[in-house]
Each structure stands twice: as C-alpha cells, then as structure tokens.
Design an enzyme around this catalytic site. Structure first.
Site: not given
Ligand code: CAA
Length: 291
Positions: A127, A148, A160, A198
């Site tokens: 990352s 990434h 990325e 990031n």
């Molecule tokens: N596999 C399959 N489906 C998944 C899943 C997985 N691992 N995780 C979530 N889902 C699906 C769920 O089944 C759900 O589907 P429906 O809406 O169709 O029912 C949907 O995604 C939403 O999931 P949840 O209802 O459980 O929870 P949520 O609405 O809070 O969503 C989330 C979860 C998708 C993680 C959402 O909260 C989100 O987008 N959060 C932000 C995530 C983000 O910003 N990620 C990047 C972080 S930075 C990074 O990764 C870089 C780094 O280097 C640090």
C-alpha cells in the site's frame, strides 16, 4: 538482464503470497476469472481461514445473482493452497500480499526471484512501500510492479498500478490487462510513498484521529460528520478500524519518512492504540469495540 515478461494472453497461472484478507480476496478474483491459483502462506491455519473466507464471499455474490454455482465450483477447483514456494514453478505472475514490512517483502522477492520462471512478473500489493526498492533485490527489475488492490478486493472497483523506475512497458501492459480481466478500473501512479490513494486517504484518517485526540468531537460525531456530510460509505475512524490501525500507522510512517513533511506525522493517539494492541476489527477492538 532484460527478459520478455509473461504477456497477458500467456497468463494462466498465478501465485498469491499471504492468505490474509487481501491475499484471499486476490486469489478469489483470479480463480473466478479463470486462472489457476496457488495461494501460499507459511501458516496452514491462515490457508484454512482464507478458504472459508473465499467460500463465504462467493456465496454472498451468488445470493445476489452475480455468480452462478457452476462458476463457483470451477473457481474452487482452480484454487490450490500451499506452504511451499516450489509450487510457484509454473506461475506466470506472482502477487505478494504479506505484511507491510519492507524487510519481509525484500526477503520474499529474493526468494521469488530464485524460484519462479524467468519470464514471471513479480507484483506487490504493497500500500505504500517503494516498488523500485523491492525490484532492486531481484535480477528482473523490469518485471517488478505494484498492483495495489483495495479492501475488500472482490467488491472494490479499483486497482492502483505502480511502475518502479525500471518497470517495462510489457510488464505494465500485462498487469493492467490482468486487472481489467478481474473487472477493475486501473489508475497508474509513479513510485512515490503512498502512491495516489493512501497519500490522500491516510492524511484524512490521521486528521480524524487528531480531531478525536484534541477533543473536538466524539468518535461517533466525527464518523457521522464525514459519512453523511461527504457521502462516504464509512466514517474515517470506522474505516481505519476496517483497514487495521497498525496498517494505517505503518503507511503514515512511510509517508512521513518518504515525503519528509511533518503533515504526515502519525497522531499520538493512533500510535497509542497500536501500542495497546487495539488494531481494529481484526483484534476485536480499535477505535470501536467489536467484541
Ligand atoms: N465478498 C462479497 N461480498 C461482499 C464482501 C466480500 N468480501 N464484503 C461486502 N460484500 C457485499 C455485501 O454482501 C453487501 O452486498 P449487498 O449490498 O448487495 O447486500 C455489500 O457488499 C455491502 O456489504 P455490507 O452490507 O456487509 O456492509 P456495508 O454496506 O457496510 O459495505 C463495504 C461494506 C463494501 C466494505 C463498504 O462499507 C465500503 O465500501 N467501505 C469502504 C471500504 C474502503 O474504503 N475500502 C478501501 C480502503 S483503503 C485500501 O484498501 C487501501 C489500503 O492500502 C489501506
């Protein structure tokens, strides 16, 4: 020595190193999209956990009609777990997704360079760590690249791609095509600390910690403010718990050291949480308590 890296149409087999959240998600994407996958971890328990995570994730996607049971069954047949690097002998590309430690990643790249075929591309899901420095420990810097994924990889639409100083056009093109085959949109970053996402995301998370640390607002109000006020799916503190507070701290240290600007210095509260073992969702407690 410059070799010809694997071309996209020749990529049939992938190695993934590290069976945590990111490695499992990458292995899942590769298996669903028709590649033979070797998922490697030194800990057999991590491999067992990853297999369960992948099966659950596939069923969630199936329940929404996004995958058929036939695709899932084929994907699971193509997914192999291993604890030995020797199983990477046929890999056309290897993506590492181990802990964010430059020393550990360099040691791994030395081993991958010795054990994979000379045409294999070596990619890192880092990352924030320099791709150029990881490439420098191999005999094939033109075939080393950053790929990434965002967490969770099966859901997030972005990959990325980071070119090191010597990454070839062929390696870039094959990696980009692979990401697109996984259904992802690609953005391309030069090899400077934190890349694009990031570099911008972590200062926001850090500022959320400073806002909490200096008593400006409660954690709930900070998260609600950013979630509802700027239409983000999670507030910054909730997102930090999701990413892992140790991961956020380590990325901020890389930004601070690599870009040399005090504005990236990690908030003392974030550092203290990590010292206390409050790492976020994965440890059961972070900014919030999940127990
Ligand atoms: N596999 C399959 N489906 C998944 C899943 C997985 N691992 N995780 C979530 N889902 C699906 C769920 O089944 C759900 O589907 P429906 O809406 O169709 O029912 C949907 O995604 C939403 O999931 P949840 O209802 O459980 O929870 P949520 O609405 O809070 O969503 C989330 C979860 C998708 C993680 C959402 O909260 C989100 O987008 N959060 C932000 C995530 C983000 O910003 N990620 C990047 C972080 S930075 C990074 O990764 C870089 C780094 O280097 C640090």
């Amino acid at each position: 020595m410059i070799r010809n890296p694997a071309k996209m149409d020749e990529i049939t087999t992938i190695g993934v190193v590290g069976a945590g959240q990111m490695g499992a998600g990458i292995a899942q994407l590769a298996a669903v999209n028709g590649l033979n996958v070797w998922l490697l971890d030194s800990d057999p328990n991590s491999l067992t956990r990853a297999t369960k995570t992948i099966a659950n994730s596939l069923q969630r996607l199936a329940s929404k009609g996004q995958l058929s049971q036939a695709v899932i069954s084929d994907a699971l047949k193509r997914l192999h777990c291993t604890t030995s690097l020797k199983d990477f002998h046929s890999a056309d590309i290897v993506i590492e997704a181990i802990a964010e430690s430059e020393v550990a990643k360099k040691n791994l790249f030395v081993e991958l360079d010795k054990t994979t075929k000379s045409s294999a591309i070596l990619a890192s899901n880092t990352s924030s760590i320099s791709i150029t420095r990881l490439a420098s420990v191999t005999s094939r810097p033109s075939q080393v690249i950053g790929m990434h994924f965002m967490n969770p990889p099966p859901i997030m639409k972005l990959v990325e791609i980071i070119r090191g100083a010597d990454t070839s056009d062929e390696t870039f093109s094959a990696t980009k095509t692979l990401a697109e085959r996984f259904g992802k949109t690609v953005v391309c970053s030069k090899d400077y600390s934190g890349f694009i996402v990031n570099r911008i995301l972590m200062p926001m998370i850090n500022e959320a910690f400073f806002t909490l640390y200096t008593g400006v607002a409660t954690k709930e109000d900070i998260d609600a403010g950013m979630k509802l006020g700027t239409n983000q799916p999670m507030g910054p503190l909730e997102l930090a718990d999701f990413i892992g507070l140790d991961v956020c701290l380590s990325i901020l240290k890389v930004l601070h050291g690599g870009l040399g600007d005090v504005k990236y210095a990690p908030c003392p509260l974030l550092a203290q949480y990590v010292d206390a073992g409050r790492l976020g969702r994965k440890s059961g407690v972070g900014v919030y308590d999940y127990r």
